[in-house]
Design a protein around this motif. Structure first.
Motif, PDB file in Angstrom:
ATOM      1  N   UNK A 136       0.834  -1.208   0.000  1.00 39.44           N
ATOM      2  CA  UNK A 136       0.000   0.000   0.000  1.00 39.44           C
ATOM      3  C   UNK A 136       0.870   1.259   0.000  1.00 39.44           C
ATOM      4  N   UNK A 137       1.887   1.264   0.831  1.00 33.61           N
ATOM      5  CA  UNK A 137       2.735   2.447   0.977  1.00 33.61           C
ATOM      6  C   UNK A 137       3.485   2.756  -0.320  1.00 33.61           C
ATOM      7  N   UNK A 138       3.992   1.747  -0.987  1.00 33.14           N
ATOM      8  CA  UNK A 138       4.748   1.974  -2.235  1.00 33.14           C
ATOM      9  C   UNK A 138       3.930   2.731  -3.272  1.00 33.14           C
ATOM     10  N   UNK A 139       2.629   2.509  -3.300  1.00 33.96           N
ATOM     11  CA  UNK A 139       1.766   3.193  -4.275  1.00 33.96           C
ATOM     12  C   UNK A 139       1.523   4.656  -3.914  1.00 33.96           C
ATOM     13  N   UNK A 140       1.811   5.044  -2.678  1.00 31.82           N
ATOM     14  CA  UNK A 140       1.393   6.363  -2.193  1.00 31.82           C
ATOM     15  C   UNK A 140       2.531   7.307  -1.811  1.00 31.82           C
ATOM     16  N   UNK A 141       3.772   6.907  -1.980  1.00 31.56           N
ATOM     17  CA  UNK A 141       4.880   7.746  -1.528  1.00 31.56           C
ATOM     18  C   UNK A 141       5.000   9.028  -2.335  1.00 31.56           C
ATOM     19  N   UNK A 142       5.444  10.094  -1.658  1.00 29.57           N
ATOM     20  CA  UNK A 142       5.701  11.390  -2.296  1.00 29.57           C
ATOM     21  C   UNK A 142       7.188  11.462  -2.612  1.00 29.57           C
ATOM     22  N   UNK A 143       7.566  11.188  -3.831  1.00 27.44           N
ATOM     23  CA  UNK A 143       8.974  11.255  -4.195  1.00 27.44           C
ATOM     24  C   UNK A 143       9.847  10.330  -3.374  1.00 27.44           C
ATOM     25  N   UNK A 144       9.315   9.177  -2.992  1.00 27.27           N
ATOM     26  CA  UNK A 144      10.075   8.221  -2.196  1.00 27.27           C
ATOM     27  C   UNK A 144      10.032   8.469  -0.699  1.00 27.27           C
ATOM     28  N   UNK A 145       9.397   9.533  -0.265  1.00 28.35           N
ATOM     29  CA  UNK A 145       9.339   9.881   1.158  1.00 28.35           C
ATOM     30  C   UNK A 145       7.975   9.540   1.732  1.00 28.35           C
ATOM     31  N   UNK A 146       7.984   9.000   2.932  1.00 22.45           N
ATOM     32  CA  UNK A 146       6.727   8.678   3.609  1.00 22.45           C
ATOM     33  C   UNK A 146       6.066   9.937   4.150  1.00 22.45           C
ATOM     34  N   UNK A 147       6.842  10.733   4.877  1.00 20.29           N
ATOM     35  CA  UNK A 147       6.342  11.983   5.453  1.00 20.29           C
ATOM     36  C   UNK A 147       6.956  13.171   4.721  1.00 20.29           C
ATOM     37  N   UNK A 148       6.253  14.257   4.700  1.00 20.33           N
ATOM     38  CA  UNK A 148       6.805  15.526   4.243  1.00 20.33           C
ATOM     39  C   UNK A 148       7.911  15.936   5.213  1.00 20.33           C
TER      40      UNK A 148
END
Length: 105
Positions: free
Chosen positions: A69-81
């Motif tokens: 799930x997380x792999x589909x939603x990352x922002x530029x490879x980052x979990x958090x801003x």
């Protein structure tokens, strides 16, 4: 990005980090793309270090436990801003600082 199950796990992880820092996590809630925490912390705790640990530990564990799930939603490879907001509530009453019940988890 967050499912209800992920928000529950995120709260558990963040409570553990807070306990390690001798910080009380008084309230936690979140939405699909961010979380809110109300913490009570002693002056000896550097807020930036607490936030860094909260984000680091939760990112590692949530990536591990919800990897597909997380792999589909990352922002530029980052979990958090890289940013965060911190505000002091000092003498504010609970009604002022509380998120609406439909947003709490």
């Amino acid at each position: 990005m967050f499912t209800d199950e992920m928000l529950i796990r995120c709260e558990e992880l963040m409570r553990e980090v807070c306990a390690d820092f001798e910080v009380e996590l008084r309230e936690f809630n979140g939405e699909h793309d961010h979380v809110h925490l109300l913490v009570h912390y002693p002056p000896k705790v550097a807020l930036s270090k607490l936030v860094n640990s909260l984000k680091g530990v939760s990112a590692r564990m949530l990536r591990k436990e919800y990897s597909a799930h997380v792999r589909r939603c990352l922002w530029g490879g980052h979990f958090w801003s890289g940013s965060y907001f911190a505000g002091s509530v000092g003498g504010a009453n609970r009604a002022v600082r509380r998120c609406p019940p439909d947003r709490r988890h």
